[in-house]
Design an enzyme around this catalytic site. Sequence first.
Site, PDB file in Angstrom:
ATOM      1  N   SER A   1     -43.242   3.526  54.421  1.00 16.29           N
ATOM      2  CA  SER A   1     -42.008   2.872  53.981  1.00 16.29           C
ATOM      3  C   SER A   1     -42.312   1.658  53.116  1.00 16.29           C
ATOM      4  O   SER A   1     -43.409   1.107  53.173  1.00 16.29           O
ATOM      5  CB  SER A   1     -41.204   2.429  55.203  1.00 16.29           C
ATOM      6  OG  SER A   1     -42.029   1.666  56.046  1.00 16.29           O
TER       7      SER A   1
ATOM      8  N   ASP B   1     -40.477  -3.226  64.504  1.00 16.64           N
ATOM      9  CA  ASP B   1     -41.317  -2.035  64.597  1.00 16.64           C
ATOM     10  C   ASP B   1     -41.139  -1.286  65.921  1.00 16.64           C
ATOM     11  O   ASP B   1     -41.998  -1.324  66.806  1.00 16.64           O
ATOM     12  CB  ASP B   1     -42.799  -2.420  64.394  1.00 16.64           C
ATOM     13  CG  ASP B   1     -43.620  -1.197  63.992  1.00 16.64           C
ATOM     14  OD1 ASP B   1     -43.046  -0.094  63.950  1.00 16.64           O
ATOM     15  OD2 ASP B   1     -44.824  -1.343  63.735  1.00 16.64           O
TER      16      ASP B   1
ATOM     17  N   ALA C   1     -36.466 -11.340  57.661  1.00 15.38           N
ATOM     18  CA  ALA C   1     -37.282 -12.380  58.306  1.00 15.38           C
ATOM     19  C   ALA C   1     -37.889 -13.201  57.178  1.00 15.38           C
ATOM     20  O   ALA C   1     -38.759 -12.718  56.457  1.00 15.38           O
ATOM     21  CB  ALA C   1     -38.370 -11.734  59.149  1.00 15.38           C
TER      22      ALA C   1
ATOM     23  N   ASP D   1     -45.762  -1.346  71.315  1.00 23.38           N
ATOM     24  CA  ASP D   1     -46.679  -1.779  70.254  1.00 23.38           C
ATOM     25  C   ASP D   1     -46.467  -3.263  69.933  1.00 23.38           C
ATOM     26  O   ASP D   1     -46.412  -3.656  68.767  1.00 23.38           O
ATOM     27  CB  ASP D   1     -46.503  -0.900  69.013  1.00 23.38           C
ATOM     28  CG  ASP D   1     -47.689  -1.020  68.053  1.00 23.38           C
ATOM     29  OD1 ASP D   1     -48.745  -1.553  68.466  1.00 23.38           O
ATOM     30  OD2 ASP D   1     -47.562  -0.584  66.888  1.00 23.38           O
TER      31      ASP D   1
HETATM   32  P1  ATP Z   1     -46.403   0.786  59.820  1.00 26.73           P
HETATM   33  O1  ATP Z   1     -45.194   1.572  59.503  1.00 26.73           O
HETATM   34  O2  ATP Z   1     -47.604   1.244  59.108  1.00 26.73           O
HETATM   35  O3  ATP Z   1     -46.611   0.544  61.300  1.00 26.73           O
HETATM   36  P2  ATP Z   1     -45.010  -1.636  59.426  1.00 26.73           P
HETATM   37  O4  ATP Z   1     -44.357  -1.410  60.721  1.00 26.73           O
HETATM   38  O5  ATP Z   1     -45.496  -3.021  59.127  1.00 26.73           O
HETATM   39  O6  ATP Z   1     -46.206  -0.657  59.197  1.00 26.73           O
HETATM   40  P3  ATP Z   1     -42.604  -1.651  57.910  1.00 26.73           P
HETATM   41  O7  ATP Z   1     -41.705  -1.848  59.066  1.00 26.73           O
HETATM   42  O8  ATP Z   1     -42.200  -0.689  56.854  1.00 26.73           O
HETATM   43  O9  ATP Z   1     -44.023  -1.143  58.302  1.00 26.73           O
HETATM   44  O10 ATP Z   1     -42.859  -3.052  57.245  1.00 26.73           O
HETATM   45  C1  ATP Z   1     -43.723  -3.217  56.152  1.00 26.73           C
HETATM   46  C2  ATP Z   1     -43.861  -4.705  55.846  1.00 26.73           C
HETATM   47  O11 ATP Z   1     -42.615  -5.191  55.340  1.00 26.73           O
HETATM   48  C3  ATP Z   1     -44.151  -5.573  57.069  1.00 26.73           C
HETATM   49  O12 ATP Z   1     -45.521  -5.678  57.295  1.00 26.73           O
HETATM   50  C4  ATP Z   1     -43.525  -6.894  56.686  1.00 26.73           C
HETATM   51  O13 ATP Z   1     -44.427  -7.621  55.880  1.00 26.73           O
HETATM   52  C5  ATP Z   1     -42.350  -6.495  55.811  1.00 26.73           C
HETATM   53  N1  ATP Z   1     -41.093  -6.459  56.582  1.00 26.73           N
HETATM   54  C6  ATP Z   1     -40.708  -5.490  57.431  1.00 26.73           C
HETATM   55  N2  ATP Z   1     -39.507  -5.770  57.966  1.00 26.73           N
HETATM   56  C7  ATP Z   1     -39.127  -6.948  57.437  1.00 26.73           C
HETATM   57  C8  ATP Z   1     -37.967  -7.787  57.620  1.00 26.73           C
HETATM   58  N3  ATP Z   1     -36.990  -7.449  58.435  1.00 26.73           N
HETATM   59  N4  ATP Z   1     -37.916  -8.943  56.909  1.00 26.73           N
HETATM   60  C9  ATP Z   1     -38.929  -9.293  56.090  1.00 26.73           C
HETATM   61  N5  ATP Z   1     -40.025  -8.553  55.887  1.00 26.73           N
HETATM   62  C10 ATP Z   1     -40.144  -7.398  56.554  1.00 26.73           C
END
Ligand code: ATP
Length: 311
Positions: free
Chosen positions: A31, A166, A105, A148
């Site tokens: 994503s 997450d 965030a 996690d």
């Molecule tokens: P994976 O899917 O590989 O476990 P992840 O959980 O970090 O990775 P995402 O949830 O897609 O994957 O998030 C990717 C990145 O986007 C995060 O590492 C963070 O830096 C940023 N991010 C995710 N959610 C937010 C949010 N709500 N506000 C600000 N930044 C965010």
Amino acid sequence: MDSEANNQSIVPKKEPNDFIFGRVLGEGSFSTVYLAKDIQSGKEFAIKVCEKRHILREKKQQYVKREKEVLMLLSKHAKTSAPFFVRLFCTFQDHSSLYFVLTRATNGDLLTYLQKAEKFEEDVARFYTAELVHAVEHMHLLGVIHRDLKPENILLDTHRHILITDFGSAKIIPQPPFLPETENSDGTARRSSFVGTAQYVSPEILTDKRSSPASDLWAIGCILYQMLDGNPPFQARSEYAIFQKILKLEFQYPPLFPSVAQDFISKLLVIDSKERLGAQDFGGYPSIKNHRFFESIDFDTLHLKTPPRPT
Ligand code: ATP
């Protein structure tokens, strides 16, 4: 606390054209998360965009479905409960992608702060652990095990309050919570494959692949240790070697590690999940919250406090 967006009720059905997409906030394994502005309200959100083709190719349908399900459950209760979660405002899709409109965030994640500071002062670690306990208590009361928890999955809002994120590895357990997973209707033990991150995974997930709310309590012990030391308690060159250390409870406190925190961590990092502090509590976590480590903390007003600067 801030979170103007957090106080907003779930918005009616939207589509990509309702938002102006800005810069990429981050990338996950399947994503991309964008900063986006809702044209109508002018409010900013983080929109997580998951490409359908990629999800299918990586067989991540279950992961995405679970994340949406848990975020919806937590968001439904957001008004009456702990505000320490990323909130899902709405979802939509087009022919190529799924879109999750989330609280933005603005202050990144806890790991980044920890890496900059190397380790936190005890009061900072205490404050963030208290917010984490408060949030996890709430999550467990709703029947959600995160599975996690780690500093990268703890984001920070404008005022640096935590926003847990997450939920793709999460599990929704039948109410009442605090009962370990037992059996399926056909009498076989319910098992799942390994989920989570090696350094924070609890021994019961490694031995019989069974998680319970106490698995999140183990992770809280690891996170607090990391905040005070700079590194998680179980470290090795390979995942296999980390797992061996976890199973043998092979870790040490460095000299000068704060003693009350040490006592608290030692009561969470217990091999038998039923013996972990909080595991026997029903309807909340009194034994955790009443530990001397939290003597100066008022859990009910945490969200109204200004978090200490993470140094
Ligand atoms: P994976 O899917 O590989 O476990 P992840 O959980 O970090 O990775 P995402 O949830 O897609 O994957 O998030 C990717 C990145 O986007 C995060 O590492 C963070 O830096 C940023 N991010 C995710 N959610 C937010 C949010 N709500 N506000 C600000 N930044 C965010």
